[in-house]
Scaffold this active site. Structure first.
Site, PDB file in Angstrom:
ATOM      1  CD  GLN A 134      -3.131  -0.980   2.200  1.00  0.00           C
ATOM      2  OE1 GLN A 134      -3.207  -1.622   3.148  1.00  0.00           O
ATOM      3  NE2 GLN A 134      -3.904   0.168   1.789  1.00  0.00           N
ATOM      4  CG  HIS A 135       0.572   3.574   2.362  1.00  0.00           C
ATOM      5  ND1 HIS A 135      -0.827   3.776   2.679  1.00  0.00           N
ATOM      6  CD2 HIS A 135       0.825   2.644   3.446  1.00  0.00           C
ATOM      7  CE1 HIS A 135      -1.223   2.956   3.586  1.00  0.00           C
ATOM      8  NE2 HIS A 135      -0.363   2.346   4.184  1.00  0.00           N
ATOM      9  CG  ASP A 171       0.149  -5.243   1.852  1.00  0.00           C
ATOM     10  OD1 ASP A 171      -0.671  -4.261   2.457  1.00  0.00           O
ATOM     11  OD2 ASP A 171       1.278  -4.837   1.781  1.00  0.00           O
TER      12      ASP A 171
END
Length: 438
Positions: A71-72, A238
């Protein structure tokens, strides 16, 4: 047999599973490594994805697929669909100042109410602000912003720059899901609905100083197609993928000990934490996934094993030779800063050293207890927000350590189950792919 494919594009590697949609039996697998770093050229992920799919026998016979991913990460694209600069990843702390600026401008409480998050260096919104402030020429080229799993899905569906893709740079074909969108810092699950994308454009523009194309957020069982006509699921971040893969339900907390440490629970209700300790993510199945993330997890055990010049099996044996509490030896394991608590510049410390406590066994025990104590703080934070927790499902590479498995219930104070080892993020993506065929 109807086959589906699930992908886990993590920080360290790309894992692919091909499974029978009816039985859940994994019939083929593949893996390829990713480069190390806090920023990575996304082309390395694309190369790894193709290699892992090839190792897993290719897409022949696959009816549907989905991708889960770290992520991110900020993947900035220009108008021609080309990546502008290497993607800044979740564990880059360079945007800590940008996070502080955003909190000062909007207020922690207001941001938590609007997006479920209080920005820290990990979140995408802070990386956009950093790009604006430190690389204005690159920021001026941004036509679209995607997350790692969004970009990989786009590429595997056949989109991308001219000359590198079958379908070309159609930025409006970028898609994502609720779970990954909820980790950006500029999306709200309350504002999302079919026909409403849920993005908080004011916050996005405050970060980048301009608007851009953002991926369309699909519903949990919504699908699109790739160039070959296969169904493609929305994918997931995830942790949401792992929740699907392990079969977590409301009342379960999942503690995953990998590169990062994560504590998350499936909840029927949205959580809002103005302190920023708990991020109010959405999950990949229509619920919510309040989460606490630590940057220092399995790497703590790696560091202490290297210091003691032992492998992980011996580190575990040493830890179990020591008494609980390690005779007062305490490791605060912030080796490379920390995300929760928000201490991006912190370092680790070892306290309680006496002639009696300073043994190899106690140091090994202190490493395990220190790592698990950081995760226990996450469980406490979830309880404090009213999230019901009845059991912990312990997953990740370090969950296979006998010491971790034995010490975790003592530290957590809640029943702990360790599912059979598996590629749960990739399995979650595969299960999502199976659902969109129903």
């Amino acid at each position: 047999m109807t086959l589906v494919m699930g992908v886990d594009s993590s920080t360290q590697s790309c894992k692919v599973v091909v499974m029978d949609a009816t039985t859940g039996l994994v019939v083929r697998e593949g893996r390829a490594p990713h480069p190390v770093g806090t920023e990575v050229d996304p082309s390395a992920w694309w190369t790894a994805l193709q290699a892992a799919i090839t190792e897993a026998g290719g897409l022949e016979g696959v009816a549907a697929w989905a991708i889960s991913g770290q992520q991110h990460g900020m993947v900035a694209l220009d108008a021609d669909g080309r990546v502008i600069r290497p993607a800044l990843l979740w564990h880059s702390t360079r945007s800590a100042g940008a996070a502080a600026d955003l909190v000062a401008e909007f207020g922690a409480h207001a941001l938590a109410q609007r997006t479920g998050l209080v920005p820290v260096a990990s979140f995408t919104i802070t990386k956009l602000r950093w790009l604006r402030d430190h690389e204005p020429d690159n920021a001026a080229q941004v036509a679209a912003v995607a997350l790692p799993h969004d970009w990989l899905t786009w590429r595997l569906r056949g989109y991308g720059p001219v000359g590198e893709s079958e379908r070309g740079p159609v930025l409006d074909e970028l898609i994502t899901d609720r779970s990954d969108a909820s980790g950006t810092g500029y999306w709200s699950p309350e504002d999302w609905a079919p026909g409403a994308d849920g993005y908080d454009r004011e916050l996005f523009v405050a970060a980048l100083r301009r608007d851009a194309v953002l991926p369309r957020v699909l519903a949990p069982r919504e699908w699109v197609t790739d160039a070959a006509g296969r169904r493609v699921g929305p994918g997931a971040g995830d942790n949401a993928g792992a929740a699907l893969g392990v079969g977590a339900v409301p009342g379960d907390a999942v503690v995953s000990i990998g590169t990062s440490g994560t504590v998350f629970a499936v909840s029927e209700h949205r959580t809002i934490d103005s302190s920023g300790t708990v991020a109010g993510f959405a999950d990949a199945d229509g619920h919510f996934l309040p989460i606490v993330v630590t940057m220092n997890a399995a790497r703590v055990l790696d560091a202490i094993a290297k210091l003691l010049d032992v492998d992980h099996a011996e580190l575990s044996r040493l830890a179990l030779e020591a008494a609980p509490g390690a005779d007062g030896l305490t490791l605060v394991p912030y080796f490379e800063g920390e995300r929760t608590p928000n201490l991006p510049h912190a370092t680790a410390s070892l306290t309680g050293m006496t002639l009696a406590s300073s043994t190899r066994e106690n140091l090994a025990r202190a490493a395990v207890e220190g790592m698990l104590s950081g995760l226990r703080a996450g469980l406490t934070a979830l309880r404090d927000l009213g999230v019901p927790l009845h059991r912990v499902l312990l997953i990740g590479g370090a969950a296979q350590s006998p010491a971790v498995r034995q010490i975790a219930p003592e530290v957590f104070g809640i029943p702990v189950e360790v599912p059979k080892p598996g590629e749960y993020v990739a399995l979650g993506a595969a299960r999502q792919a199976a659902r969109i065929l129903e």
